[in-house]
Design a protein around this motif. Structure first.
Motif: not given
Length: 357
Positions: A42, A61, A64-65, A67-68, A71-72, A75, A87, A105
């Motif tokens: 990402q 910040t 983190i975008h 990283v999230n 994770i998505q 999942y 991303t 995204d």
């Protein structure tokens, strides 16, 4: 000796002229640069240079975008191995101590296509503060100008849904990025146009945002309470309850068009040319006196119930008994009643009704 002295003077003159030009360019440029990194596939942006405390705050910040997103992605792949989340990121603006980073995204969960969404991160590089649209749009007049600028641009785009000319999403958290002469609003697929149109961008110059309005708007502020008590409409100069249709027409410098019937709001409402965002009701029978006004969200853009209560004090909240799924924030100022309507108590205002008894 004289020749050497002359050469020295010439050198100093050239040096003196060069230095200010270099400084001027530096003053207009940013103190940081950016670089793209990857976290588990990402992409994300990191800034380089500038004050460390500010840099670390922003970079955290921005990472983190990604990283999230990772994770998505994990999942989704657990659900189906061909599902995924991806991303990408790019720097759109980096001047005058302002920076705009845009993340795109894309997630695919089966079907004909996936879903795309843009997230913008705008920062003040001197403080590390993230900037939202309400830092650019600081007055209701500017908000009205912005909405007007967006509407004008959308009307010139053949890919935009016609209904979106008058009803597009606009809030403090709307995606935008800076340009040298203005800002660019970014709408996701389906927000104002079909998926095939992709992201639709609308540029609104600062000159438009800061211009003087040539038409009335609902100029609501803490001083508006006394105007409402007196039966006057803040921002609508020379218009007050009790006036005839002819008097309102003269005040608006406009002729009225055909009325429309609104049973839930008290009968016939008249719209005047050039002021299509406002509807006027002149009572029943032969009274011909202004007693109801309906204003669309474009007279008070980007406002929630919370914003209104900061200006007018605590109001009465509740569901609209006449319209399912609509909530009202209501006030009474003397003989004038004001109702702000929204789809939720936290949502944006989509209409205002003002009446006088």
């Amino acid at each position: 000796m004289n020749k050497t002295f002359a050469m020295l003077i010439s050198f100093l003159l050239v040096f003196l002229f060069i230095i200010p030009i270099s400084d001027a360019n530096a003053a207009g440029s940013s103190t940081v640069t950016t670089k793209i990194y990857s976290y588990k596939g990402q992409k994300y942006v990191q800034i380089i240079g500038g004050e460390q405390k500010v840099r670390d705050k922003i970079n955290k910040t921005l990472k983190i975008h990604a990283v999230n997103a990772a994770i998505q992605n994990t999942y989704l792949k657990k659900q189906q191995d061909y599902f995924y989340w991806n991303t990408t990121a790019q720097t759109k603006y980096n001047q005058n101590n302002l920076i705009s980073i845009v993340y795109t995204d894309y997630n695919f969960r089966g079907g004909a296509h996936g879903y795309e969404e843009v997230t913008t991160y705008n920062y003040d590089l001197t403080t590390g503060k993230r900037l939202y649209l309400n830092q650019v749009i600081q007055t209701n007049k500017q908000a009205v100008n912005l909405a007007e600028g967006i509407e004008s641009d959308l009307k010139s785009n053949e890919n935009v849904f016609p209904d979106s000319f008058y009803n597009f999403p606009l809030s403090n958290t709307s995606s935008f990025y800076y340009q040298n002469t203005g800002i660019v609003l970014v709408f996701n697929p389906y927000e104002v146009g079909p998926y095939a149109a992709g992201f639709i961008e609308v540029k609104v110059p600062f000159s438009k945002i800061q211009s003087e309005l040539s038409r009335p708007f609902f100029d609501l502020n803490k001083n508006s309470i006394q105007e409402l008590k007196s039966g006057r409409i803040p921002g609508f100069e020379n218009i007050s309850f009790g006036q005839t249709k002819a008097e309102v027409s003269k005040a608006l410098k406009s002729s009225n068009s055909e009325p429309y019937y609104e049973p839930e709001m008290g009968g016939l409402f008249w719209i005047f040319e050039g002021v299509e965002y406002a509807s006027f009701n002149f009572g029943e029978g032969d009274t011909d006196r202004l007693d109801h006004i309906y204003l669309s969200w474009k007279t008070l853009p980007m406002k929630t119930f919370s914003d209104i209560e900061k200006m007018l004090g605590k109001g009465q909240k509740g569901e609209n008994p006449d319209i399912q799924g609509e909530y009202l924030l209501s006030y009474r100022f003397g003989d004038t009643r004001v109702h702000f309507a929204s789809n939720s108590t936290e949502g944006l205002i989509h209409g205002i009704t003002i009446s006088h008894y």
